[in-house]
Write a protein that holds these residues in place. Structure first.
Motif, PDB file in Angstrom:
ATOM      1  N   MET A  56       6.730  -6.291   2.558  1.00 37.33           N
ATOM      2  CA  MET A  56       6.892  -4.589   1.856  1.00 37.33           C
ATOM      3  C   MET A  56       5.450  -4.358   1.440  1.00 37.33           C
ATOM      4  N   LEU A  57       4.741  -5.332   0.706  1.00 37.98           N
ATOM      5  CA  LEU A  57       3.390  -4.910   0.285  1.00 37.98           C
ATOM      6  C   LEU A  57       2.390  -4.650   1.248  1.00 37.98           C
ATOM      7  N   ALA A  58       2.481  -5.743   2.438  1.00 39.13           N
ATOM      8  CA  ALA A  58       1.737  -5.577   3.313  1.00 39.13           C
ATOM      9  C   ALA A  58       1.929  -4.463   4.257  1.00 39.13           C
ATOM     10  N   TRP A  59       3.200  -3.783   4.345  1.00 37.39           N
ATOM     11  CA  TRP A  59       3.513  -2.750   5.054  1.00 37.39           C
ATOM     12  C   TRP A  59       2.819  -1.420   4.328  1.00 37.39           C
ATOM     13  N   GLU A  60       2.916  -1.331   3.061  1.00 34.64           N
ATOM     14  CA  GLU A  60       2.260  -0.316   2.320  1.00 34.64           C
ATOM     15  C   GLU A  60       0.826  -0.157   2.384  1.00 34.64           C
ATOM     16  N   VAL A  61       0.240  -1.441   2.256  1.00 36.96           N
ATOM     17  CA  VAL A  61      -1.264  -1.279   2.370  1.00 36.96           C
ATOM     18  C   VAL A  61      -1.555  -0.955   4.155  1.00 36.96           C
ATOM     19  N   ALA A  62      -1.065  -1.675   4.833  1.00 39.97           N
ATOM     20  CA  ALA A  62      -1.509  -1.175   6.127  1.00 39.97           C
ATOM     21  C   ALA A  62      -1.092   0.417   6.380  1.00 39.97           C
ATOM     22  N   ALA A  63      -0.154   0.677   5.911  1.00 39.05           N
ATOM     23  CA  ALA A  63      -0.050   2.264   6.154  1.00 39.05           C
ATOM     24  C   ALA A  63      -1.018   3.233   5.446  1.00 39.05           C
ATOM     25  N   ARG A  64      -1.235   2.673   4.215  1.00 38.44           N
ATOM     26  CA  ARG A  64      -2.360   3.563   3.527  1.00 38.44           C
ATOM     27  C   ARG A  64      -3.711   3.297   3.915  1.00 38.44           C
ATOM     28  N   TRP A  65      -4.007   2.043   4.680  1.00 35.90           N
ATOM     29  CA  TRP A  65      -5.267   1.899   5.259  1.00 35.90           C
ATOM     30  C   TRP A  65      -5.353   2.531   6.848  1.00 35.90           C
ATOM     31  N   GLN A  66      -4.109   2.766   7.609  1.00 34.28           N
ATOM     32  CA  GLN A  66      -4.114   3.671   8.726  1.00 34.28           C
ATOM     33  C   GLN A  66      -4.139   5.084   8.610  1.00 34.28           C
ATOM     34  N   GLY A  67      -3.380   5.627   7.578  1.00 32.35           N
ATOM     35  CA  GLY A  67      -3.930   6.937   7.035  1.00 32.35           C
ATOM     36  C   GLY A  67      -3.118   8.106   8.029  1.00 32.35           C
ATOM     37  N   ASN A  68      -2.129   7.770   8.686  1.00 32.41           N
ATOM     38  CA  ASN A  68      -1.443   8.483   9.566  1.00 32.41           C
ATOM     39  C   ASN A  68      -0.140   8.453   9.522  1.00 32.41           C
ATOM     40  N   ASP A  69       0.773   9.533   8.612  1.00 30.99           N
ATOM     41  CA  ASP A  69       2.239   9.123   8.580  1.00 30.99           C
ATOM     42  C   ASP A  69       2.828   9.404   9.793  1.00 30.99           C
ATOM     43  N   LEU A  70       2.369  10.138  10.656  1.00 27.04           N
ATOM     44  CA  LEU A  70       3.145  10.348  12.146  1.00 27.04           C
ATOM     45  C   LEU A  70       3.176   9.135  12.783  1.00 27.04           C
ATOM     46  N   LEU A  71       2.364   8.218  12.742  1.00 26.18           N
ATOM     47  CA  LEU A  71       2.248   6.961  13.584  1.00 26.18           C
ATOM     48  C   LEU A  71       2.893   5.796  12.698  1.00 26.18           C
ATOM     49  N   LEU A  72       2.373   5.600  11.531  1.00 22.22           N
ATOM     50  CA  LEU A  72       2.944   4.651  10.429  1.00 22.22           C
ATOM     51  C   LEU A  72       3.142   5.218   9.030  1.00 22.22           C
TER      52      LEU A  72
END
Length: 288
Positions: free
Chosen positions: A49-65
């Protein structure tokens, strides 16, 4: 002249009593906690879950991730509104019908195979033909034969469960020892009584393994079929929920639907099948 080995004098050595030593050494709290399987699994889930949250914040696109927190909020919103439980109920209701019918047919086919030469030839031929065939590939034919209804989904679910379950059960029957087989014959057991009282209990580890494999195949086949079936009929379960939200670009709800699929899989594996194994094959010493 033969030599005799020297005779050593017997003696007794007094040992000091162990009264001052503790009978058991208490393990540290961290060691005792880490020995719990549920805690280790929770740690693994927390890391993911932590890795998911970090990856999503680093990617910065809610539509994709979308992030884990956004997905959790969408999941909670689906529970509160009742939409997600309703979709889960539809999917599980259809799944149980196809799964149970597939299990019954698999047991009957395996019993026929272990009893007659024709049954063995029939099982070998049918599994060679249909086991490599993906169940979802039969959905167009199912829609043609049974129409836009639940029967089409039940048909593909039976196909996904029947062949792996039959193969596992038949392999378990073949692994039953000759001693048990002769004991059943000596008691005059034949036909279904012989299969039910001798072969099924002895082959229970393989049967439970087949049940687990059949469940996994049926669950993922149902979700995949509902993506097509729900789009065609305008209704459906979790698969339709995922498909509909993908069309409307609610990616967080898509991930929430996928999370529901995963959670149900974990609950069935950890509660239903784990309990079944604990009360049967592990309790009887047939499996570690």
């Amino acid at each position: 002249m033969t030599r005799q080995p020297p005779v050593r004098a017997e003696y007794q050595r007094d040992l000091a009593p162990l009264n001052d030593l503790p009978l058991a050494v208490e393990l540290p709290l961290t060691t005792r906690l880490w020995s719990q399987a549920w805690l280790r699994k929770l740690v693994i889930l927390a890391i993911l879950m932590l890795a998911w949250e970090v990856a999503a914040r680093w990617q910065g696109n809610d539509l994709l991730l979308p992030s884990f927190l956004q997905t959790a909020a969408a999941f909670w919103d689906g529970l509160v509104t009742g939409e997600l439980p309703a979709k889960v109920a539809i999917s599980l209701g259809t799944l149980l019908k196809g799964y149970l019918l597939g299990v019954v047919l698999a047991l009957a086919l395996s019993a026929l195979a272990v009893s007659t030469q024709f049954g063995r030839d029939l099982l070998g031929t049918l599994t060679s033909m249909f086991n490599p065939l993906p169940a979802i590939a039969l959905l167009p034919l199912a829609l043609l034969w049974f129409g836009l209804g639940e029967n089409s989904l039940v048909f593909v679910l039976v196909h996904s469960v029947l062949w792996p379950m039959a193969l596992n059960t038949y392999s378990g029957f073949l692994g039953v020892s000759d001693t048990l087989r002769m004991a059943g014959r000596n008691y005059g057991l034949k036909g279904l009584r012989y299969v039910g009282l001798i072969l099924i209990p002895a082959a229970l580890p393989a049967i439970v393994s087949g049940l687990k494999i059949g469940w996994a195949f049926a669950w993922r086949t149902l979700i995949a079929a509902e993506l097509v079936f729900g789009a065609s009929s305008g209704k459906g379960g979790l698969g339709w929920y995922i498909f509909q939200n993908r069309n409307e670009l609610y990616t967080d709800r898509v991930f929430a639907g996928l999370a529901a699929v995963i959670i149900i899989g974990l609950l069935v594996e950890g509660l239903v099948f784990a309990t079944l194994e604990r009360l049967t094959v592990k309790k009887w010493g047939m499996q570690r």
